[in-house]
Design a protein around this motif. Structure first.
Motif, PDB file in Angstrom:
ATOM      1  N   PHE A   1       0.828  -1.205   0.000  1.00 42.21           N
ATOM      2  CA  PHE A   1       0.000   0.000   0.000  1.00 42.21           C
ATOM      3  C   PHE A   1       0.864   1.259   0.000  1.00 42.21           C
ATOM      4  CE2 PHE A   1      -2.186   3.366   2.394  1.00 42.21           C
ATOM      5  CZ  PHE A   1      -3.282   3.565   1.563  1.00 42.21           C
ATOM      6  N   CYS A   2       1.964   1.233   0.774  1.00 45.29           N
ATOM      7  CA  CYS A   2       2.877   2.385   0.793  1.00 45.29           C
ATOM      8  C   CYS A   2       3.524   2.586  -0.571  1.00 45.29           C
ATOM      9  CB  CYS A   2       3.930   2.209   1.873  1.00 45.29           C
ATOM     10  SG  CYS A   2       3.295   2.363   3.555  1.00 45.29           S
ATOM     11  N   LEU A   3       3.884   1.497  -1.240  1.00 42.41           N
ATOM     12  CA  LEU A   3       4.428   1.610  -2.592  1.00 42.41           C
ATOM     13  C   LEU A   3       3.414   2.274  -3.521  1.00 42.41           C
ATOM     14  CD1 LEU A   3       6.258  -1.794  -3.213  1.00 42.41           C
ATOM     15  CD2 LEU A   3       7.282   0.471  -3.324  1.00 42.41           C
ATOM     16  N   PHE A   4       2.186   1.814  -3.459  1.00 39.65           N
ATOM     17  CA  PHE A   4       1.126   2.379  -4.296  1.00 39.65           C
ATOM     18  C   PHE A   4       0.901   3.861  -3.983  1.00 39.65           C
ATOM     19  CE2 PHE A   4      -3.481   3.366  -4.204  1.00 39.65           C
ATOM     20  CZ  PHE A   4      -3.713   3.420  -5.573  1.00 39.65           C
ATOM     21  N   LEU A   5       0.876   4.214  -2.689  1.00 31.85           N
ATOM     22  CA  LEU A   5       0.620   5.589  -2.282  1.00 31.85           C
ATOM     23  C   LEU A   5       1.765   6.511  -2.674  1.00 31.85           C
ATOM     24  CD1 LEU A   5      -1.170   7.613  -0.706  1.00 31.85           C
ATOM     25  CD2 LEU A   5       0.074   6.919   1.369  1.00 31.85           C
ATOM     26  N   VAL A   6       3.006   6.094  -2.381  1.00 33.14           N
ATOM     27  CA  VAL A   6       4.166   6.940  -2.661  1.00 33.14           C
ATOM     28  C   VAL A   6       4.360   7.113  -4.157  1.00 33.14           C
ATOM     29  CG1 VAL A   6       6.680   7.029  -2.470  1.00 33.14           C
ATOM     30  CG2 VAL A   6       5.309   6.438  -0.493  1.00 33.14           C
ATOM     31  N   ALA A   7       4.115   6.057  -4.950  1.00 29.95           N
ATOM     32  CA  ALA A   7       4.247   6.172  -6.401  1.00 29.95           C
ATOM     33  C   ALA A   7       3.247   7.158  -6.981  1.00 29.95           C
ATOM     34  CB  ALA A   7       4.068   4.806  -7.051  1.00 29.95           C
ATOM     35  N   ARG A   8       2.087   7.274  -6.366  1.00 29.26           N
ATOM     36  CA  ARG A   8       1.094   8.252  -6.827  1.00 29.26           C
ATOM     37  C   ARG A   8       1.449   9.671  -6.392  1.00 29.26           C
ATOM     38  NH1 ARG A   8      -3.922   7.596  -8.683  1.00 29.26           N
ATOM     39  NH2 ARG A   8      -4.527   5.514  -9.372  1.00 29.26           N
ATOM     40  N   LEU A   9       2.010   9.821  -5.201  1.00 33.83           N
ATOM     41  CA  LEU A   9       2.323  11.154  -4.688  1.00 33.83           C
ATOM     42  C   LEU A   9       3.579  11.749  -5.308  1.00 33.83           C
ATOM     43  CD1 LEU A   9       1.571  10.784  -0.857  1.00 33.83           C
ATOM     44  CD2 LEU A   9       0.151  11.870  -2.594  1.00 33.83           C
ATOM     45  N   SER A  10       4.553  10.915  -5.628  1.00 29.95           N
ATOM     46  CA  SER A  10       5.840  11.419  -6.090  1.00 29.95           C
ATOM     47  C   SER A  10       5.748  11.923  -7.530  1.00 29.95           C
ATOM     48  CB  SER A  10       6.900  10.323  -5.986  1.00 29.95           C
ATOM     49  OG  SER A  10       8.119  10.778  -6.537  1.00 29.95           O
ATOM     50  N   PRO A  11       6.100  13.183  -7.805  1.00 29.90           N
ATOM     51  CA  PRO A  11       6.105  13.675  -9.200  1.00 29.90           C
ATOM     52  C   PRO A  11       7.231  13.069 -10.027  1.00 29.90           C
ATOM     53  CG  PRO A  11       6.958  15.339  -7.691  1.00 29.90           C
ATOM     54  CD  PRO A  11       6.445  14.229  -6.833  1.00 29.90           C
TER      55      PRO A  11
ATOM     56  N   SER B   1      -1.910  25.850  -1.645  1.00 28.44           N
ATOM     57  CA  SER B   1      -3.033  25.516  -2.518  1.00 28.44           C
ATOM     58  C   SER B   1      -2.599  24.620  -3.660  1.00 28.44           C
ATOM     59  CB  SER B   1      -3.660  26.796  -3.067  1.00 28.44           C
ATOM     60  OG  SER B   1      -2.703  27.527  -3.851  1.00 28.44           O
ATOM     61  N   VAL B   2      -1.423  24.874  -4.211  1.00 26.55           N
ATOM     62  CA  VAL B   2      -0.901  24.008  -5.286  1.00 26.55           C
ATOM     63  C   VAL B   2      -0.624  22.609  -4.740  1.00 26.55           C
ATOM     64  CG1 VAL B   2       0.998  23.668  -6.911  1.00 26.55           C
ATOM     65  CG2 VAL B   2       0.030  25.954  -6.586  1.00 26.55           C
ATOM     66  N   PHE B   3      -0.074  22.547  -3.535  1.00 26.22           N
ATOM     67  CA  PHE B   3       0.246  21.245  -2.919  1.00 26.22           C
ATOM     68  C   PHE B   3      -1.027  20.420  -2.712  1.00 26.22           C
ATOM     69  CE2 PHE B   3       1.026  18.625   0.894  1.00 26.22           C
ATOM     70  CZ  PHE B   3       2.113  17.884   0.453  1.00 26.22           C
ATOM     71  N   ILE B   4      -2.084  21.098  -2.229  1.00 23.31           N
ATOM     72  CA  ILE B   4      -3.350  20.389  -1.987  1.00 23.31           C
ATOM     73  C   ILE B   4      -3.963  19.946  -3.313  1.00 23.31           C
ATOM     74  CG2 ILE B   4      -5.704  20.662  -1.122  1.00 23.31           C
ATOM     75  CD1 ILE B   4      -4.560  22.506   1.045  1.00 23.31           C
ATOM     76  N   GLU B   5      -3.880  20.803  -4.332  1.00 24.09           N
ATOM     77  CA  GLU B   5      -4.412  20.436  -5.642  1.00 24.09           C
ATOM     78  C   GLU B   5      -3.682  19.228  -6.220  1.00 24.09           C
ATOM     79  OE1 GLU B   5      -4.276  23.806  -8.157  1.00 24.09           O
ATOM     80  OE2 GLU B   5      -5.861  24.895  -7.097  1.00 24.09           O
ATOM     81  N   GLU B   6      -2.359  19.208  -6.047  1.00 26.87           N
ATOM     82  CA  GLU B   6      -1.574  18.084  -6.557  1.00 26.87           C
ATOM     83  C   GLU B   6      -1.963  16.778  -5.852  1.00 26.87           C
ATOM     84  OE1 GLU B   6       0.729  17.555  -8.874  1.00 26.87           O
ATOM     85  OE2 GLU B   6       0.600  19.601  -9.669  1.00 26.87           O
ATOM     86  N   ILE B   7      -2.147  16.865  -4.559  1.00 21.41           N
ATOM     87  CA  ILE B   7      -2.542  15.654  -3.819  1.00 21.41           C
ATOM     88  C   ILE B   7      -3.901  15.169  -4.284  1.00 21.41           C
ATOM     89  CG2 ILE B   7      -3.199  14.770  -1.545  1.00 21.41           C
ATOM     90  CD1 ILE B   7      -1.011  16.401  -0.320  1.00 21.41           C
ATOM     91  N   CYS B   8      -4.862  16.112  -4.426  1.00 25.35           N
ATOM     92  CA  CYS B   8      -6.202  15.722  -4.867  1.00 25.35           C
ATOM     93  C   CYS B   8      -6.182  15.142  -6.270  1.00 25.35           C
ATOM     94  CB  CYS B   8      -7.137  16.935  -4.815  1.00 25.35           C
ATOM     95  SG  CYS B   8      -7.446  17.559  -3.147  1.00 25.35           S
ATOM     96  N   THR B   9      -5.353  15.718  -7.126  1.00 22.63           N
ATOM     97  CA  THR B   9      -5.272  15.208  -8.497  1.00 22.63           C
ATOM     98  C   THR B   9      -4.680  13.812  -8.530  1.00 22.63           C
ATOM     99  OG1 THR B   9      -5.021  17.466  -9.336  1.00 22.63           O
ATOM    100  CG2 THR B   9      -4.352  15.659 -10.797  1.00 22.63           C
ATOM    101  N   ARG B  10      -3.614  13.614  -7.779  1.00 23.20           N
ATOM    102  CA  ARG B  10      -2.926  12.320  -7.817  1.00 23.20           C
ATOM    103  C   ARG B  10      -3.735  11.229  -7.128  1.00 23.20           C
ATOM    104  NH1 ARG B  10       2.206  12.806  -9.561  1.00 23.20           N
ATOM    105  NH2 ARG B  10       2.927  14.939  -9.899  1.00 23.20           N
ATOM    106  N   LEU B  11      -4.513  11.625  -6.135  1.00 26.19           N
ATOM    107  CA  LEU B  11      -5.365  10.641  -5.471  1.00 26.19           C
ATOM    108  C   LEU B  11      -6.758  10.589  -6.076  1.00 26.19           C
ATOM    109  CD1 LEU B  11      -4.404  11.220  -1.717  1.00 26.19           C
ATOM    110  CD2 LEU B  11      -3.487   9.553  -3.331  1.00 26.19           C
TER     111      LEU B  11
END
Length: 492
Positions: A189-199, A464-474
């Protein structure tokens, strides 16, 4: 003057002849051994003059007393030498005539070494002589020099059984397997989460496909468990940190599993269907017995425990077939037939050490000790007890125990196998948790760094950009838009 000189010569000659004949008689008696004063730390130059001489009765039993050439050696002989050196006495050793330890005969008289001490044929008895209440009533015992109990001696091939279908799971306990499954799922799960969060791993969520889906993450973690290189290959530093920590975790885990599984296969302790005396009574494949007239036999006779009573009744009904005369006969019978020997656990440990196809069952009952027997009015009882305590405090008894019991088979029998519990792998799980935390922090740092660059170009706040990026990636925005449109239509 000539007559006086002649008389003196005759007297001296007669005394010399009597002394030589006495020494010759001692040498011709195979059960009598000369006095000695040598011991641990004592003077061993020869028999000292003016010291008291004690007659010691003993019994031939390996490794306590053994005949080597014209001398006796063994644990009890070393103990006797140490006591003689400490208390300053000489001794003459004789082997008990009837070969018995000591029990009440049909006529009410005591046999064996206890009988010889009572008849004052010997001053003390130094042997693996168990201290019991019946013997204590007629003789006095010193402080025990060895602690023992009653165990079951078996031959390995007579008690082995087929392994269970899921025997391969035995190296780890149920709790450990549960922890490993949880660690595997958490890591994936951490692999899946980190791969989505990391640009660095997923730069354009709208245009690129993320290779680390949850199913691919599960496959990646399983491949590491099998030491196989699998795809997808991580690119971001945060994903690589988690991957490396998981690889190291699986390497240590597989090493522990292989080592414990090898110990399990070579141990044989899990293959013993006879673990207790109750198991021995319930089975029908093995005969079992003990030494005739021994303290072990009378322990079961006097015990009120139902299992012990069943064992005594079995031995009493078949006493001609299951009771043995000597310890050596018992060991040989265990090795040659389907027979289980009930006796002193410490002696059975020695048998398992000398014969690698023998094993002692885990349960030991009736804690007891071996003591030195003296007459009840003997002045030697208390000094001998104090000397035994001093030898224990000095570590000499432990030294003698290791000297006469040590062997490769004994070392293997001491290695009691047990499944690995979670605390044994606690450090491994901790290292994995720290690695997962570092990977998540690295992914957040990478996303924060990317958000700062985007905020600088778009003139927006970094948060705001950080939150948008998280929402987009998740993929939170896509799920939020339909609800917003629905609420807008409702308001219209």
């Amino acid at each position: 003057m000539d007559k006086g000189l002649h008389l003196t010569i005759c007297v001296v000659t007669a005394l010399l002849l009597l002394r030589e004949s006495s020494q010759a008689g001692e040498e011709n008696d195979p059960e009598m051994f000369p006095a000695s004063t040598s011991g641990l730390g004592a003077d061993s130059r020869g028999t000292a003059e003016g010291l008291p001489t004690l007659t010691v009765t003993t019994i031939l039993e390996d490794p306590y007393v053994m005949v080597r050439g014209a001398e006796l050696e063994g644990y009890c002989m070393d103990l006797l030498r140490a006591l003689a050196g400490m208390l300053r006495f000489q001794y003459r050793v004789k082997v008990v005539g009837d070969g018995q330890y000591g029990a009440v005969s049909a006529g009410g008289n005591w046999t064996g070494m206890i009988g010889e001490v009572l008849r004052k044929e010997a001053d003390i008895a130094v042997a693996p002589l168990t201290v019991t209440s019946a013997r204590e009533e007629v003789v006095s015992f010193t402080t025990p020099f060895l602690q023992t109990g009653i165990g079951i001696l078996l031959r390995k091939d007579t008690v082995s059984q087929e392994m269970s279908f899921f025997h391969f799971l035995s190296p780890f306990s149920k709790e450990t397997w549960t922890g490993l499954l949880f660690a595997y799922l958490l890591t994936c799960f951490c692999l899946f989460l980190v791969a989505r969060l990391s640009p660095c791993e997923w730069n354009e969520p709208k245009n690129e496909e993320n290779h680390f889906t949850f199913l691919n993450s599960l496959w990646f973690g399983a491949g590491a468990l099998a030491l196989q290189g699998v795809t997808p290959r991580p690119q971001a530093l945060s994903v690589r940190v988690i991957a490396v920590v998981w690889w190291l975790f699986t390497l240590a885990l597989l090493a522990a599993y292989i080592a414990n599984f090898t110990a399990l296969l070579s141990s044989g302790s899990e293959q013993l269907p006879i673990q207790t005396f109750e198991d021995l009574v319930k089975q029908r494949n093995l005969e079992f017995g003990t030494l005739e007239g021994s303290s072990t036999f009378y322990f079961f006779k006097n015990s009120k425990n139902p299992i012990h009573q069943m064992i005594y009744e079995y031995m009493e009904k078949r006493r001609e077939h299951v009771l043995v005369k000597t310890y050596q006969e018992a060991v040989q019978r265990v090795m040659d037939s389907n027979y289980a020997f009930i006796g002193e656990s410490i002696s059975q440990d020695l048998a398992a050490a000398r014969h690698c196809n023998l094993i002692r069952a885990p349960e030991v009952i009736g804690a007891r000790g071996f003591g030195i027997a003296t007459t009840q009015a003997s002045p030697w009882t208390k000094p001998l007890s104090v000397a035994v305590l001093k030898l224990r405090e000095l570590g000499d008894l432990d030294y003698l125990r290791n000297k006469w019991w040590e062997s490769s088979c004994l070392r293997r029998s001491r290695e009691r196998w047990s499944p690995l519990e979670p605390p044994a792998l606690g450090g491994l799980f901790l290292a994995l948790g720290v690695g997962l935390a570092l990977g998540i922090l690295a992914a957040v740092a990478e996303l924060s760094n990317s958000s700062r660059h985007v905020a600088g170009h778009t003139k927006k706040s970094c948060c705001s950009v950080f939150i948008e990026e998280i929402c987009t990636r998740l993929r939170l925005k896509e799920s939020a838009r339909p609800s917003q449109e629905t609420s807008g239509k409702a308001n219209a």
